[in-house]
Design a protein around this motif. Structure first.
Motif, PDB file in Angstrom:
ATOM      1  N   UNK A   4       0.828  -1.203   0.000  1.00 36.31           N
ATOM      2  CA  UNK A   4       0.000   0.000   0.000  1.00 36.31           C
ATOM      3  C   UNK A   4       0.865   1.257   0.000  1.00 36.31           C
ATOM      4  N   UNK A   5       1.875   1.274   0.876  1.00 38.22           N
ATOM      5  CA  UNK A   5       2.762   2.426   0.928  1.00 38.22           C
ATOM      6  C   UNK A   5       3.452   2.635  -0.409  1.00 38.22           C
ATOM      7  N   UNK A   6       3.912   1.549  -1.003  1.00 41.19           N
ATOM      8  CA  UNK A   6       4.593   1.650  -2.288  1.00 41.19           C
ATOM      9  C   UNK A   6       3.654   2.194  -3.354  1.00 41.19           C
ATOM     10  N   UNK A   7       2.449   1.623  -3.456  1.00 40.72           N
ATOM     11  CA  UNK A   7       1.503   2.068  -4.480  1.00 40.72           C
ATOM     12  C   UNK A   7       1.150   3.541  -4.288  1.00 40.72           C
ATOM     13  N   UNK A   8       0.841   3.935  -3.048  1.00 42.19           N
ATOM     14  CA  UNK A   8       0.438   5.321  -2.793  1.00 42.19           C
ATOM     15  C   UNK A   8       1.583   6.307  -2.952  1.00 42.19           C
ATOM     16  N   UNK A   9       2.819   5.844  -2.835  1.00 41.40           N
ATOM     17  CA  UNK A   9       3.950   6.750  -2.980  1.00 41.40           C
ATOM     18  C   UNK A   9       4.363   6.944  -4.442  1.00 41.40           C
ATOM     19  N   UNK A  10       3.785   6.158  -5.335  1.00 32.24           N
ATOM     20  CA  UNK A  10       4.118   6.302  -6.761  1.00 32.24           C
ATOM     21  C   UNK A  10       3.548   7.593  -7.329  1.00 32.24           C
ATOM     22  N   UNK A  11       4.244   8.197  -8.274  1.00 34.06           N
ATOM     23  CA  UNK A  11       3.655   9.336  -8.986  1.00 34.06           C
ATOM     24  C   UNK A  11       2.429   8.859  -9.774  1.00 34.06           C
ATOM     25  N   UNK A  13       1.441   9.126 -12.823  1.00 32.43           N
ATOM     26  CA  UNK A  13       1.637   8.491 -14.125  1.00 32.43           C
ATOM     27  C   UNK A  13       2.060   7.037 -13.964  1.00 32.43           C
ATOM     28  N   UNK A  14       2.813   6.714 -12.901  1.00 27.65           N
ATOM     29  CA  UNK A  14       3.190   5.327 -12.668  1.00 27.65           C
ATOM     30  C   UNK A  14       2.008   4.502 -12.160  1.00 27.65           C
ATOM     31  N   UNK A  15       1.118   5.135 -11.401  1.00 25.59           N
ATOM     32  CA  UNK A  15      -0.086   4.428 -10.942  1.00 25.59           C
ATOM     33  C   UNK A  15      -0.933   4.005 -12.136  1.00 25.59           C
ATOM     34  N   UNK A  16      -1.012   4.868 -13.151  1.00 20.65           N
ATOM     35  CA  UNK A  16      -1.761   4.533 -14.366  1.00 20.65           C
ATOM     36  C   UNK A  16      -1.135   3.312 -15.040  1.00 20.65           C
TER      37      UNK A  16
END
Length: 136
Positions: A4-11, A13-16
């Motif tokens: 969760x921390x990793x996903x939420x810390x992504x910019x 554009x990377x989440x997309x």
């Protein structure tokens, strides 16, 4: 909780890109579920886990104050799934068990009846994926 921390810390554009890759690898349903996540900061995630810990403590206190040793309740709003299908994929659908998993309380299932001929129905949804086939 590191994922969760990793996903939420992504910019963003990377989440997309992650959501796109999840859709390719795991199907549209899983990718859509990532779209439902609200963007949270690391502090908001910490606050959420603090609230969870507070809830666990309050629940335990209430449970003990009522002198409960066990609770009987449904585990799912439908009958059990056919055993010849892959039901492992349904683990994340067990809404009724979320409370007990969140609290780290043991939960079990005891069958009480059988589905009779003609009682089951075929499920159709917009995904038509492995989950749909297991539920059908």
């Amino acid at each position: 909780y590191a994922a969760f921390f990793l996903y939420y810390s992504l910019p963003n554009f990377l989440k997309v890109i992650v959501r796109f890759l999840v859709k390719l690898a795991m199907g549209t349903r899983m990718g859509d579920q990532l779209n439902w996540l609200d963007p949270l900061t690391p502090n908001e995630i910490d606050d959420t886990f603090r609230l969870k810990a507070k809830f666990e403590s309050e629940f335990k206190s209430r449970w003990e104050s009522m002198g409960l040793d066990a609770m009987i309740c449904p585990v799912y709003p439908t009958a059990a799934f056919k055993s010849d299908k892959d039901t492992d994929i349904l683990a994340f659908l067990a809404e009724y068990l979320v409370l007990w998993n969140t609290l780290h309380y043991p939960a079990g299932v005891v069958p009480i009846t059988q589905v009779m001929q003609g009682e089951d129905a075929v499920l159709t949804d917009r995904y038509s994926d492995k989950i749909t086939s297991v539920l059908s």
